[in-house]
Design a protein around this motif. Structure first.
Motif, mmCIF file in Angstrom:
data_model
loop_
_atom_site.group_PDB
_atom_site.id
_atom_site.type_symbol
_atom_site.label_atom_id
_atom_site.label_comp_id
_atom_site.label_asym_id
_atom_site.label_seq_id
_atom_site.Cartn_x
_atom_site.Cartn_y
_atom_site.Cartn_z
ATOM 1 N N ALA A 123 0.826 -1.208 0.000
ATOM 2 C CA ALA A 123 0.000 0.000 0.000
ATOM 3 C C ALA A 123 0.859 1.258 0.000
ATOM 4 O O ALA A 123 0.593 2.218 -0.744
ATOM 5 C CB ALA A 123 -0.927 -0.014 1.216
ATOM 6 N N VAL A 124 1.901 1.259 0.834
ATOM 7 C CA VAL A 124 2.779 2.431 0.885
ATOM 8 C C VAL A 124 3.504 2.619 -0.446
ATOM 9 O O VAL A 124 3.619 3.736 -0.953
ATOM 10 C CB VAL A 124 3.792 2.286 2.041
ATOM 11 C CG1 VAL A 124 4.846 3.394 1.970
ATOM 12 C CG2 VAL A 124 3.073 2.326 3.378
ATOM 13 N N LEU A 125 3.990 1.537 -1.028
ATOM 14 C CA LEU A 125 4.681 1.636 -2.318
ATOM 15 C C LEU A 125 3.750 2.133 -3.418
ATOM 16 O O LEU A 125 4.184 2.859 -4.320
ATOM 17 C CB LEU A 125 5.271 0.278 -2.708
ATOM 18 C CG LEU A 125 6.588 -0.096 -2.027
ATOM 19 C CD1 LEU A 125 6.987 -1.520 -2.388
ATOM 20 C CD2 LEU A 125 7.697 0.871 -2.432
ATOM 21 N N ALA A 126 2.480 1.739 -3.354
ATOM 22 C CA ALA A 126 1.530 2.227 -4.353
ATOM 23 C C ALA A 126 1.434 3.749 -4.299
ATOM 24 O O ALA A 126 1.411 4.431 -5.335
ATOM 25 C CB ALA A 126 0.158 1.596 -4.124
ATOM 26 N N VAL A 127 1.421 4.300 -3.085
ATOM 27 C CA VAL A 127 1.344 5.757 -2.934
ATOM 28 C C VAL A 127 2.648 6.417 -3.365
ATOM 29 O O VAL A 127 2.646 7.376 -4.153
ATOM 30 C CB VAL A 127 1.013 6.117 -1.469
ATOM 31 C CG1 VAL A 127 1.076 7.637 -1.273
ATOM 32 C CG2 VAL A 127 -0.361 5.583 -1.082
ATOM 33 N N ALA A 153 7.449 3.055 -16.191
ATOM 34 C CA ALA A 153 7.881 1.964 -15.317
ATOM 35 C C ALA A 153 7.298 2.118 -13.917
ATOM 36 O O ALA A 153 6.756 1.160 -13.340
ATOM 37 C CB ALA A 153 9.405 1.920 -15.253
ATOM 38 N N MET A 154 7.388 3.323 -13.361
ATOM 39 C CA MET A 154 6.873 3.549 -12.016
ATOM 40 C C MET A 154 5.354 3.474 -11.981
ATOM 41 O O MET A 154 4.763 3.047 -10.981
ATOM 42 C CB MET A 154 7.350 4.903 -11.494
ATOM 43 C CG MET A 154 8.864 5.023 -11.339
ATOM 44 S SD MET A 154 9.597 3.746 -10.266
ATOM 45 C CE MET A 154 8.876 4.166 -8.679
ATOM 46 N N GLY A 155 4.706 3.882 -13.074
ATOM 47 C CA GLY A 155 3.250 3.768 -13.129
ATOM 48 C C GLY A 155 2.791 2.325 -13.105
ATOM 49 O O GLY A 155 1.826 1.972 -12.409
ATOM 50 N N SER A 161 1.549 -2.682 -7.250
ATOM 51 C CA SER A 161 1.540 -2.583 -5.789
ATOM 52 C C SER A 161 0.125 -2.373 -5.256
ATOM 53 O O SER A 161 -0.261 -2.966 -4.241
ATOM 54 C CB SER A 161 2.449 -1.430 -5.335
ATOM 55 O OG SER A 161 3.785 -1.669 -5.677
ATOM 56 N N ALA A 162 -0.646 -1.530 -5.951
ATOM 57 C CA ALA A 162 -2.029 -1.306 -5.520
ATOM 58 C C ALA A 162 -2.849 -2.588 -5.623
ATOM 59 O O ALA A 162 -3.624 -2.927 -4.716
ATOM 60 C CB ALA A 162 -2.661 -0.201 -6.367
ATOM 61 N N VAL A 190 9.082 -8.280 -11.272
ATOM 62 C CA VAL A 190 8.473 -6.979 -11.563
ATOM 63 C C VAL A 190 9.350 -5.849 -11.049
ATOM 64 O O VAL A 190 9.578 -4.839 -11.736
ATOM 65 C CB VAL A 190 7.064 -6.892 -10.950
ATOM 66 C CG1 VAL A 190 6.476 -5.496 -11.147
ATOM 67 C CG2 VAL A 190 6.144 -7.935 -11.566
ATOM 68 N N ALA A 191 9.875 -6.008 -9.839
ATOM 69 C CA ALA A 191 10.727 -4.969 -9.250
ATOM 70 C C ALA A 191 12.012 -4.795 -10.046
ATOM 71 O O ALA A 191 12.437 -3.670 -10.316
ATOM 72 C CB ALA A 191 11.042 -5.316 -7.799
ATOM 73 N N ILE A 192 12.639 -5.901 -10.429
ATOM 74 C CA ILE A 192 13.887 -5.816 -11.192
ATOM 75 C C ILE A 192 13.647 -5.168 -12.547
ATOM 76 O O ILE A 192 14.438 -4.332 -13.007
ATOM 77 C CB ILE A 192 14.499 -7.220 -11.351
ATOM 78 C CG1 ILE A 192 15.019 -7.714 -10.000
ATOM 79 C CG2 ILE A 192 15.625 -7.210 -12.382
ATOM 80 C CD1 ILE A 192 15.462 -9.160 -10.001
ATOM 81 N N ALA A 193 12.549 -5.536 -13.210
ATOM 82 C CA ALA A 193 12.228 -4.918 -14.494
ATOM 83 C C ALA A 193 12.023 -3.411 -14.338
ATOM 84 O O ALA A 193 12.481 -2.615 -15.173
ATOM 85 C CB ALA A 193 10.978 -5.566 -15.083
ATOM 86 N N THR A 194 11.359 -3.008 -13.255
ATOM 87 C CA THR A 194 11.144 -1.585 -13.003
ATOM 88 C C THR A 194 12.462 -0.851 -12.814
ATOM 89 O O THR A 194 12.691 0.226 -13.379
ATOM 90 C CB THR A 194 10.255 -1.393 -11.758
ATOM 91 O OG1 THR A 194 9.002 -2.064 -11.960
ATOM 92 C CG2 THR A 194 9.999 0.080 -11.497
#
Length: 307
Positions: A123-127, A153-155, A161-162, A190-194
């Motif tokens: 939830a925090v990462l989504a924000v 990428a961040m979107g 994350s949401a 997913v995190a590594i790709a981002t």
């Protein structure tokens, strides 16, 4: 335990070392370079987070998971700060907020079971990633195409994350959908790709900046206290710090977009060295010997004899 602490200290130490020592000595410490400094810092936090997760995976150390979750939030928040192009005061306040948020996430990981802490972190990462996406879209410091690449990428990570947080709250991690979103392998991929896409965006930004710098004259000048170590040895570190702070205060008073660098300031004002030398004499009562300590980026010094 000792390995976890050592790796955490190493990653954080390298991050602040790069930002505080190495990068400020770059050839053009302007707002774009400030963006690069904090973007690199975010990348180092991302690497540190990955290391912590690897440690947790293989030895089950809870502390590694705590540090990994905290540095993951730090990475996303620092990237948002890098892209936002904030003034010095606002940048420091925002970094403080990011640090407090990261500590809170780490504390929740330490105090709750893993299923709950995963939902909180998601939830925090989504924000935070959502804020980073907006900062990238509206970035005044990053070139347009790299900024949009980072925003994409961040979107996507914001959406992931949401969705992760919603699935955890709505159905838990027991069902097939929950198992997919809880999967360490999928989450890591997913995190590594981002991170890789954001890294590509930074590389592209550097290339574009290099091409522009080669074809256009520089608009910023760097004025610093020369022979800083000698000044500190002769007059004390407190006096050196006072001289640097007064120099920065003078520059910021004359140029709202001035950027602090190591032992000095970068500014777009014309004739920066003589202008600041005069300001230091008239506004801060510097002696000719103190004005002579000022050094511009090309090696020119302030004048001790004023006519």
């Amino acid at each position: 335990m000792l390995l976890t602490i050592g790796l955490a200290v190493m990653c954080i130490g390298v991050a602040f070392g790069v930002v505080g020592i190495a990068l400020p000595r770059a050839s053009a410490p302007v707002p774009f370079t400030t963006f690069i400094q904090y973007a690199v810092m975010a990348g180092i936090f991302s690497i540190g987070s990955t290391v912590m997760y690897v440690v947790n995976r293989y030895d089950g150390a809870r502390l590694a998971l705590v540090v990994g979750d905290a540095t993951m939030v730090l990475a996303a928040g620092t990237m948002a700060v890098a892209l936002a192009g904030l003034a010095v005061g606002r940048r420091r306040a925002t970094l403080g907020l990011v640090a407090v948020t990261a500590i809170a996430v780490g504390a929740s990981t330490a105090a709750t079971i893993e299923d709950v802490s995963l939902m909180i972190k998601a939830a925090v990462l989504a924000v935070v990633c959502g804020v980073c996406t907006l900062a990238a879209v509206r970035s005044p410091v990053a070139p347009r195409r790299p900024a949009l690449l980072i925003a994409a990428a961040m979107g996507l990570y914001t959406v992931y994350s949401a969705a992760r947080a919603l699935v955890g709250v709505a159905t838990g991690w027991a069902g097939p959908v929950g198992a997919v979103f809880r999967s360490l392998e999928i989450g890591s991929a997913v995190a590594i790709a981002t991170v890789l896409v954001c890294g590509l965006g930074i590389v592209l930004a550097l290339r574009i900046s290099g091409q522009v710098s080669d074809g256009e004259p520089r608009e910023h000048s760097v004025v610093v206290i020369g022979d800083a170590q000698l000044v500190a040895s002769a007059f004390g570190s407190d006096r050196l710090r006072s001289l640097v702070n007064e120099l920065r205060a003078a520059a910021h008073a004359l140029d709202d977009h001035a950027v602090d660098v190591r032992n000095g300031v970068a500014t777009a004002m014309p004739s920066a060295l003589p202008t600041l030398g005069e300001q230091m004499q008239n506004g801060f009562g510097w002696s000719p010997e103190e004005i002579a300590l000022l050094v511009e980026g090309d090696g020119r010094r302030g004048r001790t004899n004023r006519r």
